[in-house]
Write a protein that holds these residues in place. Sequence first.
Motif, PDB file in Angstrom:
ATOM      1  N   SER A 178       0.826  -1.206   0.000  1.00 19.54           N
ATOM      2  CA  SER A 178       0.000   0.000   0.000  1.00 19.54           C
ATOM      3  C   SER A 178       0.860   1.256   0.000  1.00 19.54           C
ATOM      4  O   SER A 178       0.590   2.207  -0.735  1.00 19.54           O
ATOM      5  CB  SER A 178      -0.920   0.008   1.227  1.00 19.54           C
ATOM      6  N   ILE A 179       1.902   1.250   0.806  1.00 17.72           N
ATOM      7  CA  ILE A 179       2.815   2.398   0.879  1.00 17.72           C
ATOM      8  C   ILE A 179       3.525   2.599  -0.452  1.00 17.72           C
ATOM      9  O   ILE A 179       3.610   3.718  -0.969  1.00 17.72           O
ATOM     10  CB  ILE A 179       3.835   2.205   2.018  1.00 17.72           C
ATOM     11  N   GLN A 180       4.028   1.522  -1.030  1.00 19.14           N
ATOM     12  CA  GLN A 180       4.738   1.622  -2.307  1.00 19.14           C
ATOM     13  C   GLN A 180       3.827   2.121  -3.416  1.00 19.14           C
ATOM     14  O   GLN A 180       4.256   2.927  -4.263  1.00 19.14           O
ATOM     15  CB  GLN A 180       5.358   0.268  -2.685  1.00 19.14           C
ATOM     16  N   LEU A 181       2.576   1.693  -3.433  1.00 17.35           N
ATOM     17  CA  LEU A 181       1.628   2.184  -4.424  1.00 17.35           C
ATOM     18  C   LEU A 181       1.344   3.672  -4.232  1.00 17.35           C
ATOM     19  O   LEU A 181       1.273   4.430  -5.210  1.00 17.35           O
ATOM     20  CB  LEU A 181       0.326   1.380  -4.373  1.00 17.35           C
ATOM     21  N   ALA A 182       1.210   4.112  -2.996  1.00 22.60           N
ATOM     22  CA  ALA A 182       0.981   5.533  -2.724  1.00 22.60           C
ATOM     23  C   ALA A 182       2.168   6.370  -3.190  1.00 22.60           C
ATOM     24  O   ALA A 182       1.984   7.433  -3.787  1.00 22.60           O
ATOM     25  CB  ALA A 182       0.720   5.752  -1.232  1.00 22.60           C
ATOM     26  N   ILE A 183       3.377   5.883  -2.939  1.00 22.18           N
ATOM     27  CA  ILE A 183       4.581   6.598  -3.382  1.00 22.18           C
ATOM     28  C   ILE A 183       4.648   6.641  -4.901  1.00 22.18           C
ATOM     29  O   ILE A 183       4.951   7.682  -5.492  1.00 22.18           O
ATOM     30  CB  ILE A 183       5.846   5.948  -2.786  1.00 22.18           C
ATOM     31  N   LEU A 184       4.355   5.527  -5.545  1.00 24.69           N
ATOM     32  CA  LEU A 184       4.353   5.471  -7.012  1.00 24.69           C
ATOM     33  C   LEU A 184       3.368   6.490  -7.591  1.00 24.69           C
ATOM     34  O   LEU A 184       3.697   7.222  -8.532  1.00 24.69           O
ATOM     35  CB  LEU A 184       4.002   4.059  -7.479  1.00 24.69           C
ATOM     36  N   LEU A 185       2.167   6.555  -7.005  1.00 29.24           N
ATOM     37  CA  LEU A 185       1.179   7.525  -7.468  1.00 29.24           C
ATOM     38  C   LEU A 185       1.670   8.960  -7.261  1.00 29.24           C
ATOM     39  O   LEU A 185       1.533   9.813  -8.146  1.00 29.24           O
ATOM     40  CB  LEU A 185      -0.141   7.314  -6.730  1.00 29.24           C
ATOM     41  N   ALA A 186       2.254   9.238  -6.104  1.00 28.38           N
ATOM     42  CA  ALA A 186       2.756  10.584  -5.811  1.00 28.38           C
ATOM     43  C   ALA A 186       3.873  10.981  -6.775  1.00 28.38           C
ATOM     44  O   ALA A 186       3.904  12.111  -7.273  1.00 28.38           O
ATOM     45  CB  ALA A 186       3.257  10.664  -4.372  1.00 28.38           C
ATOM     46  N   GLN A 187       4.766  10.051  -7.062  1.00 27.80           N
ATOM     47  CA  GLN A 187       5.857  10.344  -7.995  1.00 27.80           C
ATOM     48  C   GLN A 187       5.321  10.629  -9.392  1.00 27.80           C
ATOM     49  O   GLN A 187       5.787  11.541 -10.069  1.00 27.80           O
ATOM     50  CB  GLN A 187       6.848   9.177  -8.036  1.00 27.80           C
ATOM     51  N   ARG A 188       4.338   9.867  -9.815  1.00 24.63           N
ATOM     52  CA  ARG A 188       3.760  10.064 -11.151  1.00 24.63           C
ATOM     53  C   ARG A 188       3.042  11.402 -11.229  1.00 24.63           C
ATOM     54  O   ARG A 188       3.168  12.133 -12.215  1.00 24.63           O
ATOM     55  CB  ARG A 188       2.816   8.909 -11.486  1.00 24.63           C
ATOM     56  N   ILE A 189       2.309  11.749 -10.180  1.00 22.33           N
ATOM     57  CA  ILE A 189       1.629  13.051 -10.144  1.00 22.33           C
ATOM     58  C   ILE A 189       2.651  14.173 -10.196  1.00 22.33           C
ATOM     59  O   ILE A 189       2.476  15.161 -10.916  1.00 22.33           O
ATOM     60  CB  ILE A 189       0.728  13.165  -8.900  1.00 22.33           C
ATOM     61  N   ASP A 190       3.758  14.022  -9.467  1.00 19.29           N
ATOM     62  CA  ASP A 190       4.807  15.036  -9.455  1.00 19.29           C
ATOM     63  C   ASP A 190       5.409  15.225 -10.848  1.00 19.29           C
ATOM     64  O   ASP A 190       5.772  16.331 -11.229  1.00 19.29           O
ATOM     65  CB  ASP A 190       5.895  14.654  -8.446  1.00 19.29           C
ATOM     66  N   GLN A 191       5.477  14.156 -11.624  1.00 24.74           N
ATOM     67  CA  GLN A 191       5.997  14.243 -13.000  1.00 24.74           C
ATOM     68  C   GLN A 191       5.023  14.965 -13.933  1.00 24.74           C
ATOM     69  O   GLN A 191       5.446  15.668 -14.842  1.00 24.74           O
ATOM     70  CB  GLN A 191       6.254  12.841 -13.557  1.00 24.74           C
ATOM     71  N   LEU A 192       3.741  14.791 -13.706  1.00 22.50           N
ATOM     72  CA  LEU A 192       2.735  15.283 -14.633  1.00 22.50           C
ATOM     73  C   LEU A 192       2.145  16.643 -14.284  1.00 22.50           C
ATOM     74  O   LEU A 192       1.621  17.335 -15.161  1.00 22.50           O
ATOM     75  CB  LEU A 192       1.564  14.283 -14.732  1.00 22.50           C
ATOM     76  N   VAL A 193       2.236  17.039 -13.015  1.00 23.81           N
ATOM     77  CA  VAL A 193       1.556  18.250 -12.560  1.00 23.81           C
ATOM     78  C   VAL A 193       2.568  19.271 -12.059  1.00 23.81           C
ATOM     79  O   VAL A 193       3.499  18.929 -11.345  1.00 23.81           O
ATOM     80  CB  VAL A 193       0.548  17.897 -11.428  1.00 23.81           C
ATOM     81  N   VAL A 194       2.333  20.526 -12.453  1.00 25.99           N
ATOM     82  CA  VAL A 194       3.159  21.623 -11.947  1.00 25.99           C
ATOM     83  C   VAL A 194       2.390  22.274 -10.802  1.00 25.99           C
ATOM     84  O   VAL A 194       1.295  22.804 -11.006  1.00 25.99           O
ATOM     85  CB  VAL A 194       3.464  22.654 -13.048  1.00 25.99           C
ATOM     86  N   ALA A 195       2.969  22.227  -9.610  1.00 28.04           N
ATOM     87  CA  ALA A 195       2.326  22.835  -8.438  1.00 28.04           C
ATOM     88  C   ALA A 195       2.469  24.344  -8.488  1.00 28.04           C
ATOM     89  O   ALA A 195       3.368  24.874  -9.140  1.00 28.04           O
ATOM     90  CB  ALA A 195       2.958  22.282  -7.157  1.00 28.04           C
ATOM     91  N   ASP A 196       1.579  25.038  -7.777  1.00 30.10           N
ATOM     92  CA  ASP A 196       1.631  26.501  -7.749  1.00 30.10           C
ATOM     93  C   ASP A 196       3.005  27.009  -7.317  1.00 30.10           C
ATOM     94  O   ASP A 196       3.517  27.978  -7.867  1.00 30.10           O
ATOM     95  CB  ASP A 196       0.570  27.048  -6.783  1.00 30.10           C
ATOM     96  N   GLU A 197       3.599  26.314  -6.323  1.00 35.89           N
ATOM     97  CA  GLU A 197       4.909  26.746  -5.809  1.00 35.89           C
ATOM     98  C   GLU A 197       6.022  26.554  -6.836  1.00 35.89           C
ATOM     99  O   GLU A 197       7.107  27.108  -6.690  1.00 35.89           O
ATOM    100  CB  GLU A 197       5.258  25.970  -4.536  1.00 35.89           C
ATOM    101  N   GLU A 198       5.786  25.758  -7.868  1.00 35.72           N
ATOM    102  CA  GLU A 198       6.814  25.479  -8.874  1.00 35.72           C
ATOM    103  C   GLU A 198       6.735  26.436 -10.065  1.00 35.72           C
ATOM    104  O   GLU A 198       7.587  26.409 -10.934  1.00 35.72           O
ATOM    105  CB  GLU A 198       6.668  24.041  -9.384  1.00 35.72           C
ATOM    106  N   LEU A 199       5.696  27.271 -10.095  1.00 37.31           N
ATOM    107  CA  LEU A 199       5.545  28.236 -11.192  1.00 37.31           C
ATOM    108  C   LEU A 199       6.554  29.368 -11.018  1.00 37.31           C
ATOM    109  O   LEU A 199       6.825  29.800  -9.902  1.00 37.31           O
ATOM    110  CB  LEU A 199       4.123  28.792 -11.219  1.00 37.31           C
ATOM    111  N   PRO A 200       7.062  29.870 -12.144  1.00 40.54           N
ATOM    112  CA  PRO A 200       8.034  30.976 -12.061  1.00 40.54           C
ATOM    113  C   PRO A 200       7.407  32.271 -11.589  1.00 40.54           C
ATOM    114  O   PRO A 200       6.277  32.524 -11.631  1.00 40.54           O
ATOM    115  CB  PRO A 200       8.542  31.124 -13.503  1.00 40.54           C
TER     116      PRO A 200
END
Length: 66
Positions: free
Chosen positions: A44-66
């Motif tokens: 369960s933990i590994q799946l949650a981490i995998l999902l978080a990593q994939r989201i981080d690759q695909l989504v630009v967070a507000d704090e990451e905008l220039p």
Amino acid sequence: MKKHHIKLASSERALLDASAQIFSAFIEAGQYHEAQEKELAERSIQLAILLAQRIDQLVVADEELP
């Protein structure tokens, strides 16, 4: 009973919440067996981490905008 002090960062809390939901889904699906509890929790933990990593690759967070 030994008490534990745990202080989680917001990203860690988010992963805990996600992994708990995944773990609950395994239980609902009838895949929980006490003998495999640690293995299922780890999965369960590994799946949650995998999902978080994939989201981080695909989504630009507000704090990451220039």
